[in-house]
Structure formats: structure tokens, C-alpha cells
Design an enzyme around this catalytic site. Sequence first.
Site, PDB file in Angstrom:
ATOM      1  N   GLY A  38      11.421 -44.086  26.542  1.00  0.00           N
ATOM      2  CA  GLY A  38      10.507 -44.914  27.303  1.00  0.00           C
ATOM      3  C   GLY A  38       9.115 -44.984  26.709  1.00  0.00           C
ATOM      4  O   GLY A  38       8.459 -46.027  26.758  1.00  0.00           O
ATOM      5  N   ASP A 127      13.064 -29.730  31.607  1.00  0.00           N
ATOM      6  CA  ASP A 127      12.789 -30.150  30.233  1.00  0.00           C
ATOM      7  C   ASP A 127      13.042 -28.986  29.273  1.00  0.00           C
ATOM      8  O   ASP A 127      12.653 -27.850  29.548  1.00  0.00           O
ATOM      9  CB  ASP A 127      11.336 -30.615  30.121  1.00  0.00           C
ATOM     10  CG  ASP A 127      11.103 -31.558  28.957  1.00  0.00           C
ATOM     11  OD1 ASP A 127      11.859 -31.472  27.979  1.00  0.00           O
ATOM     12  OD2 ASP A 127      10.161 -32.375  29.038  1.00  0.00           O
ATOM     13  N   ILE A 128      13.683 -29.276  28.157  1.00  0.00           N
ATOM     14  CA  ILE A 128      13.963 -28.266  27.136  1.00  0.00           C
ATOM     15  C   ILE A 128      13.186 -28.568  25.850  1.00  0.00           C
ATOM     16  O   ILE A 128      12.399 -27.753  25.373  1.00  0.00           O
ATOM     17  CB  ILE A 128      15.470 -28.191  26.810  1.00  0.00           C
ATOM     18  CG1 ILE A 128      16.270 -27.873  28.080  1.00  0.00           C
ATOM     19  CG2 ILE A 128      15.729 -27.142  25.723  1.00  0.00           C
ATOM     20  CD1 ILE A 128      15.905 -26.572  28.741  1.00  0.00           C
ATOM     21  N   LYS A 139       1.256 -22.816  19.274  1.00  0.00           N
ATOM     22  CA  LYS A 139       1.231 -21.645  18.394  1.00  0.00           C
ATOM     23  C   LYS A 139       0.527 -21.973  17.088  1.00  0.00           C
ATOM     24  O   LYS A 139      -0.235 -21.158  16.559  1.00  0.00           O
ATOM     25  CB  LYS A 139       2.662 -21.165  18.119  1.00  0.00           C
ATOM     26  CG  LYS A 139       2.728 -19.981  17.153  1.00  0.00           C
ATOM     27  CD  LYS A 139       4.146 -19.459  17.002  1.00  0.00           C
ATOM     28  CE  LYS A 139       4.167 -18.257  16.051  1.00  0.00           C
ATOM     29  NZ  LYS A 139       5.508 -17.654  15.945  1.00  0.00           N
ATOM     30  N   ARG A 216     -18.652 -22.109  43.540  1.00  0.00           N
ATOM     31  CA  ARG A 216     -19.980 -21.698  43.081  1.00  0.00           C
ATOM     32  C   ARG A 216     -20.037 -20.188  42.916  1.00  0.00           C
ATOM     33  O   ARG A 216     -20.694 -19.675  42.017  1.00  0.00           O
ATOM     34  CB  ARG A 216     -21.045 -22.161  44.080  1.00  0.00           C
ATOM     35  CG  ARG A 216     -21.145 -23.673  44.208  1.00  0.00           C
ATOM     36  CD  ARG A 216     -22.362 -24.096  45.021  1.00  0.00           C
ATOM     37  NE  ARG A 216     -22.388 -23.536  46.358  1.00  0.00           N
ATOM     38  CZ  ARG A 216     -21.691 -24.033  47.390  1.00  0.00           C
ATOM     39  NH1 ARG A 216     -20.914 -25.085  47.220  1.00  0.00           N
ATOM     40  NH2 ARG A 216     -21.784 -23.485  48.583  1.00  0.00           N
ATOM     41  N   HIS A 278     -15.643 -16.266  59.902  1.00  0.00           N
ATOM     42  CA  HIS A 278     -15.207 -15.174  59.036  1.00  0.00           C
ATOM     43  C   HIS A 278     -13.720 -14.874  59.221  1.00  0.00           C
ATOM     44  O   HIS A 278     -13.301 -13.723  59.379  1.00  0.00           O
ATOM     45  CB  HIS A 278     -16.045 -13.924  59.274  1.00  0.00           C
ATOM     46  CG  HIS A 278     -17.498 -14.112  58.936  1.00  0.00           C
ATOM     47  ND1 HIS A 278     -17.922 -14.518  57.699  1.00  0.00           N
ATOM     48  CD2 HIS A 278     -18.613 -13.981  59.684  1.00  0.00           C
ATOM     49  CE1 HIS A 278     -19.241 -14.609  57.692  1.00  0.00           C
ATOM     50  NE2 HIS A 278     -19.679 -14.301  58.890  1.00  0.00           N
ATOM     51  N   GLU A 330     -19.985 -25.776  59.864  1.00  0.00           N
ATOM     52  CA  GLU A 330     -19.795 -25.883  58.415  1.00  0.00           C
ATOM     53  C   GLU A 330     -18.734 -26.916  58.052  1.00  0.00           C
ATOM     54  O   GLU A 330     -18.931 -27.737  57.159  1.00  0.00           O
ATOM     55  CB  GLU A 330     -19.391 -24.518  57.831  1.00  0.00           C
ATOM     56  CG  GLU A 330     -20.482 -23.464  57.845  1.00  0.00           C
ATOM     57  CD  GLU A 330     -21.408 -23.570  56.646  1.00  0.00           C
ATOM     58  OE1 GLU A 330     -21.295 -24.536  55.881  1.00  0.00           O
ATOM     59  OE2 GLU A 330     -22.255 -22.672  56.503  1.00  0.00           O
ATOM     60  N   ARG A 440      -7.382   0.125  69.404  1.00  0.00           N
ATOM     61  CA  ARG A 440      -7.128  -0.985  70.318  1.00  0.00           C
ATOM     62  C   ARG A 440      -8.028  -0.935  71.557  1.00  0.00           C
ATOM     63  O   ARG A 440      -8.365  -1.979  72.122  1.00  0.00           O
ATOM     64  CB  ARG A 440      -5.642  -0.943  70.711  1.00  0.00           C
ATOM     65  CG  ARG A 440      -5.040  -2.286  71.038  1.00  0.00           C
ATOM     66  CD  ARG A 440      -3.542  -2.236  70.858  1.00  0.00           C
ATOM     67  NE  ARG A 440      -3.203  -2.066  69.449  1.00  0.00           N
ATOM     68  CZ  ARG A 440      -3.171  -3.071  68.566  1.00  0.00           C
ATOM     69  NH1 ARG A 440      -3.431  -4.295  68.965  1.00  0.00           N
ATOM     70  NH2 ARG A 440      -2.878  -2.842  67.306  1.00  0.00           N
ATOM     71  N   ASP A 480      -5.394   3.681  77.363  1.00  0.00           N
ATOM     72  CA  ASP A 480      -6.824   3.395  77.462  1.00  0.00           C
ATOM     73  C   ASP A 480      -7.164   1.931  77.187  1.00  0.00           C
ATOM     74  O   ASP A 480      -8.019   1.341  77.857  1.00  0.00           O
ATOM     75  CB  ASP A 480      -7.643   4.319  76.559  1.00  0.00           C
ATOM     76  CG  ASP A 480      -7.170   4.324  75.113  1.00  0.00           C
ATOM     77  OD1 ASP A 480      -6.212   3.583  74.782  1.00  0.00           O
ATOM     78  OD2 ASP A 480      -7.748   5.073  74.302  1.00  0.00           O
TER      79      ASP A 480
END
Length: 526
Positions: A38, A127-128, A139, A216, A278, A330, A440, A480
Site C-alpha cells: 500500500g 508485525d514481524i 542498532k 511541570r 488530595h 482547580e 479507626r 471504640d
Amino acid sequence: MTKVTIKRALLSVSDKTGLLELGQALADIGAEILSTGGSAKVLRDAGIPVKEVADHTGFPEMMDGRVKTLHPKIHGGLLALRDNDDHVAAMDTHEIGAIDLVAINLYPFEATVASGADFATCIENIDIGGPAMVRSAAKNHGFVTIITDPADYTAVIDEIKAEGGTKLDTRRKLAAKAYSRTGSYDAAIAQWFAEQNGETFPDRMPFAGSKVQECRYGENPHQSAAFYKNAEDRPGIATATQHQGKELSYNNLNDTDAAFELVSEFDPSVPTVAIIKHANPCGVAMGDTLKSAYEKALKCDPVSAFGGIVALNGTLDAETATEIVKVFTEVIIAPDVTDDAKAIVAAKKNLRLLTTGGLADPEQSAKMVKSVSGGYLVQNRDTGRISKDDLKVVTKRQPTDTELTDMLFAFQVGKHVKSNAIVYVRDGMTVGIGAGQMNRRDSSRIAAIRAGEAAEMAGDAESLAKGSVVASDAFFPFADGLLAAAEAGATAVIQPGGSMRDQEVIGAADEAGLAMVFTSMRHFRH
């Protein structure tokens, strides 16, 4: 070797973007162009002289094109060291012509898998010859220019025109990029094969991603960072369209992902909004509209919401946008946005607006990866979900239908709160969230404090925790934490259960008149 003059090039690409421009530029400098299939047709139809690889090698394509470039006249032309007398002699003896530039992009394996193609079709799109040529050229980058990304065509063309060839520094950068491409390509194939074989954790786990942006900085200004996208087909931060605002920071990306994953847990027919700070939710609520859901979510912790991320599970409309921009925010992320809402947000030029085109599937499995010293921790995404039928009532008092609805909502929110996590919910809105504590009980107390402060800010006489339900992401190891919730005014508890002191905790719940259900599923989030 510094500059390399391009006398012969091989162009064989599945993505034809920029192919004609590259081919014409090479033809203009008198380079011989080798090509296949192609690619050769596109060039030839445009009047650019092309020589078929089969004519160059003297060997026909065969086996449905599986064998065409795997030939010594191709790989010898790519791998030969031009300053090595033995290599040059071998080229002369076997009539191997040097190839100075290669432009290749590989069969679209990733796209084929993403399309849902069957096994045989996916195999045929491995692909090969392409990766073999890419690796050979890379290389031997001292003498060969390898281009695997059409985005690099223009820069290479400009350099050839300005310098009369390509520079070593350019070829090294292109070689590194080429190996990154073959590495990610092989990683995609390996991951797909493992899935086909039912291997969740194969002996070797390759990871690959394509860079979306360099940030950044990282979590802190002295850290560098970048954002990479993998091949996962999932609406979210990696696929979102940014409509306005400055570039997202590392922390923005992390928090926005957490926010969108949370709201994606909920049925889009029920308007739901999450506010994240956060990476932890500071307010989540359902409502009749997105506007009412946002107002309820904001009420939970308006202090923490300042400078936060807002995620919606439906299309951002003008009424909701008007409320959101009243508070410094934000990022807003939603599946879609109306033109009116977009105009309202545009008045806040630094506010980032992202749309994803859909919600993330909370049951879609994927690998979650965390770097540790000397390696990686890999686990499946937490896709666990609890329904009413999964609940086991363990107290004398049965929960009401309203309590059950709120408990399921609270437990689902708790899945997205850092452990130890405690979430108070009343009437489809969080009223207190305790996150990331070492025990907890403290999480429960912090969540209760938040509920009290929120009530004061709203002018309510009673804590918002009064009459709420409470969810715990893991079992209560002692009574508790549960008693702290009861003192705050909670009337029902949802937790996984499974502690050796479950009976002690159940007894405390009964004594306090609480209803409690066990889920038998925990949601630690570290």
C-alpha cells in the site's frame, strides 16, 4: 560518523500520515525509494518514483505478505557498518546496497485488539518484518536514520534540507524512540497473549505507555514527572478532552482520576457529584439534579473543597456550573458539558474543564501498578461491589430502608477513601469523612468533627451526623470506633466484619441501639 547523506530509503507504513511529504522530500534530493504494498501504491499514484522491495531483493513476496522484507539485501543494507572493511566487502560480494533511512510504523495490533477482533485477526496484525527492520536500523543508527512516528517526518526533512543529511544526535534520539516503540508493541502483545491464556500474573510482566505530557513537576517542585497513557479503553483522565485552563499538574491528574473513578461508581440516572482534595473525597452526594447534588456535596466540608476537584456523573449544565464557579476549583470533570455551561466556566480562565465522553466502567478489570524499592506491586483493580442482597444483619435492630440505601452509598464512597476510612452519610450525602488515620477510632472521631463543623457553617443546631449511617472500609477491631460513631449520632453501621472481636462490637451496637450489617468485603485503599 556524524552526518549521513540519504541515498536510499525504505518506506513501509501502515499509517500513511505524512507519507507523501516524506517521499517527495526524498525524491527531491535524488534518493532511491524502496517500498512495499500500500505504501508503494500511494507514492506511485502521486508520481513519486518507487522501487518495490521484491524488485530490490530479487525475491517475491509470499505467504500473504508475511515474508517480504526478511531478506539479507534488506537487513544487510541496514546492519552493515560502513566503516568496517569486512562489512563493505560482504556488501560488494553479495550486491547489497546500503539503506540510509527507514520509515516504518507497525501493523495496528493495539487498535485491532481494542476493536474486539477475534483471535485469528489479532494474530495476523502482529508485525514481524517491521519490528525486525526497526531494530536493525536503530542498532546501526551510526549510519541509518530510523523513523517510527509520522510526527518526526517534518523535523527530519528540515534537517536533511538544512544539513544535507541527518546528524548523529538526531539519529540517536530516533533510535531510542524506535526501541521504545518496539518495546511497547511487544509488551502489548505479551499482555494480550497472557490474557488469552488466562494468566493474570505471568512470570514476566511488561508495561508500556505512550507519553501524554511532561508535567511541570511531580508531587513537589523538586520532583520531575510525566503522564503516560496505556492501551486501556476506558473513559477517564487519560482520554479526556481539556476545553480550557492551564496544563494539568501531576497532583491535578492524580486527584482528577480519583474524583472521576468515584462518581463512575454510581448509576448515571441518579445525579451524583464528588469533590476531591488530595485524592480523598471531602464531599459526595446524590440529588434530584446535579446542582442539588453539588450543593449537598459542598455542604459536607466546604473548607476542604476550596481548591478541589469536582467530578460529575452527568452532563455539566449551566445551573450546576454557576454554583461550582462560586468556589475556587482547580478542575471540573464530567462526561459532557452544555455550551451554556462551557461559557460560564470560561469566565474562570484558570479553571480546567475536562469531558470524557462517558463514565468509567467500575467493573472493568485492569492491573494497578505501584513502584516499590527494586520492583513493582501489581494487583487487579478493586471492582468489588455490594448489593442489598449481600448484606447480613448482625444486630437485634433491623435497618430501615432509608438506612440501607444510605449505608450502601456510604460503603461505595468509602471504597475511594484512604484507609483507615470512615464515612458518615445522611439522605444521600456524605456529612463527615475520616481518611488515612492509623486507627479507626480516630477516623471516626475526625469524621464526626467534620460533621459538626459543617453543621455550624450551615447554621444548623445539630451535627449533620445526627441520624446518619456510618461505613467503615474494614472491620472494627475494637468497639471504640463504633461507639465514637454512636456518640456522634449515627443510627446504623455498615462494615465488612471478620474481626476476632466481632461479638464485642455487635454487643456494643446492640447496647447503643444501632442497626449493623456486615458486607464480608473490605475496601482498603492505601
